[in-house]
Write a protein that holds these residues in place. Structure first.
Motif, short mmCIF file in Angstrom:
data_model
loop_
_atom_site.label_atom_id
_atom_site.label_comp_id
_atom_site.label_asym_id
_atom_site.label_seq_id
_atom_site.Cartn_x
_atom_site.Cartn_y
_atom_site.Cartn_z
N UNK A 18 1.03 -1.04 -0.07
CA UNK A 18 0.05 0.01 0.00
C UNK A 18 0.81 1.21 0.00
N UNK A 19 2.00 1.27 0.88
CA UNK A 19 3.01 2.46 0.74
C UNK A 19 3.51 2.74 -0.49
N UNK A 20 3.85 1.74 -1.23
CA UNK A 20 4.54 1.87 -2.56
C UNK A 20 3.35 2.45 -3.59
N UNK A 21 2.27 2.00 -3.60
CA UNK A 21 1.28 2.62 -4.44
C UNK A 21 0.82 3.82 -4.07
N UNK A 22 0.74 4.34 -2.57
CA UNK A 22 0.15 5.31 -2.16
C UNK A 22 1.23 6.40 -2.60
N UNK A 78 -6.87 7.61 6.53
CA UNK A 78 -6.51 8.77 5.78
C UNK A 78 -6.21 8.37 4.12
N UNK A 79 -5.46 7.29 3.97
CA UNK A 79 -5.00 6.61 2.66
C UNK A 79 -6.38 6.56 2.02
N UNK A 80 -7.10 5.85 2.54
CA UNK A 80 -8.39 5.27 1.57
C UNK A 80 -9.10 6.65 1.20
N UNK A 81 -9.14 7.79 2.17
CA UNK A 81 -9.76 8.86 1.83
C UNK A 81 -9.03 9.72 1.01
N UNK A 82 -7.88 9.98 0.81
CA UNK A 82 -6.94 10.69 0.22
C UNK A 82 -6.98 10.23 -1.33
N UNK A 101 -6.27 -1.28 -5.53
CA UNK A 101 -5.20 -2.30 -5.02
C UNK A 101 -4.86 -1.47 -3.47
N UNK A 102 -4.57 -0.53 -3.49
CA UNK A 102 -4.14 0.27 -2.44
C UNK A 102 -5.16 0.29 -1.24
N UNK A 103 -6.42 0.38 -1.70
CA UNK A 103 -7.60 0.18 -0.81
C UNK A 103 -7.75 -1.19 -0.17
N UNK A 104 -7.33 -2.26 -1.41
CA UNK A 104 -7.56 -3.68 -0.73
C UNK A 104 -6.49 -3.97 0.47
N UNK A 105 -5.14 -3.26 -0.04
CA UNK A 105 -3.87 -3.66 1.06
C UNK A 105 -4.42 -2.98 2.25
N UNK A 106 -4.85 -1.73 2.14
CA UNK A 106 -5.07 -0.86 3.27
C UNK A 106 -6.07 -1.66 4.34
N UNK A 107 -7.17 -2.09 3.74
CA UNK A 107 -8.07 -2.91 4.50
C UNK A 107 -7.43 -3.96 5.23
N UNK A 108 -6.53 -4.83 4.51
CA UNK A 108 -5.90 -5.63 5.18
C UNK A 108 -5.13 -5.45 6.37
N UNK A 109 -4.31 -4.34 6.38
CA UNK A 109 -3.96 -3.63 7.48
C UNK A 109 -4.98 -3.18 8.46
N UNK A 110 -5.80 -2.54 8.19
CA UNK A 110 -6.91 -1.99 8.81
C UNK A 110 -7.54 -3.16 9.74
N UNK A 111 -7.88 -4.04 9.21
CA UNK A 111 -8.50 -5.10 9.75
C UNK A 111 -7.73 -6.09 10.76
N UNK A 112 -6.45 -6.06 10.27
CA UNK A 112 -5.52 -6.74 11.35
C UNK A 112 -5.04 -5.91 12.55
N UNK A 113 -5.10 -4.71 12.51
CA UNK A 113 -4.80 -3.57 13.49
C UNK A 113 -6.17 -3.38 14.39
#
Length: 175
Positions: A18-22, A78-82, A101-113
């Motif tokens: 997600x960081x690379x894509x953002x 913030x990543x999802x909204x921006x 793709x970034x949203x998918x990866x951010x959701x994985x991070x968000x769900x785990x956290x």
């Protein structure tokens, strides 16, 4: 190897992807041919969030636990909204594939956290991972992320370079 050991590496690797894509979306918004003040501002925010995701993923992998969970949830949101806002501000030069793709990866991070925050709220503690991160889990996660991130980065570049006629310039090395 149990399921928890196998899955432990996914949030950090997802954060890297997600960081690379953002960061790529942000760089494209800043340097794109039709970039205005709004897209440059969103782009700068995306670059900062992308770098933060890369650092967070490294910290998680190094420490063996999810770090700064509440701040991470704010970063994920913030990543999802921006990135979504960038689609509306600069639609012709923002890759919807990369944003998805970034949203998918951010959701994985968000769900785990979010799961960790919820567990910690009930248990009152934040135990360090008792088992080392699975190398097999890390390899599988990295492979899946590569399949998601690589096309997204290519789509980001194409979206930034697309011309008014709908074509993407091709660089050749013919003499």
């Amino acid at each position: 190897m149990n399921a928890a050991t196998f899955v432990r590496s996914w949030p950090s690797v997802s954060a890297w992807g997600a960081g690379l894509i953002l960061a790529a979306l942000g760089a494209g918004a800043i340097t794109g041919p039709n970039s205005g003040a709004a897209s440059r501002g969103l782009g700068a925010g995306l670059v900062v969030l992308g770098v933060a995701a890369l650092v967070w993923g490294g910290a998680v992998l190094a420490l063996g636990r999810l770090v700064a969970p509440r701040a991470t949830l704010v970063g994920v949101l913030g990543g999802l909204l921006t990135s979504t806002a960038l689609v509306f501000v600069l639609p012709s030069h923002t890759s919807v594939i990369a944003v998805a793709a970034a949203a998918l990866l951010l959701i994985v991070v968000g769900a785990a956290v979010a799961a960790r925050v919820r567990r910690r709220g009930r248990a009152g503690e934040d135990p360090r991972a008792a088992q080392p991160i699975s190398v097999l889990g890390l390899m599988v996660a990295a492979s899946v992320i590569a399949v998601v991130v690589t096309p997204a980065l290519g789509a980001t570049q194409d979206a930034v370079l697309i011309g008014d006629d709908g074509t993407v310039p091709v660089v050749t090395h013919d003499h």
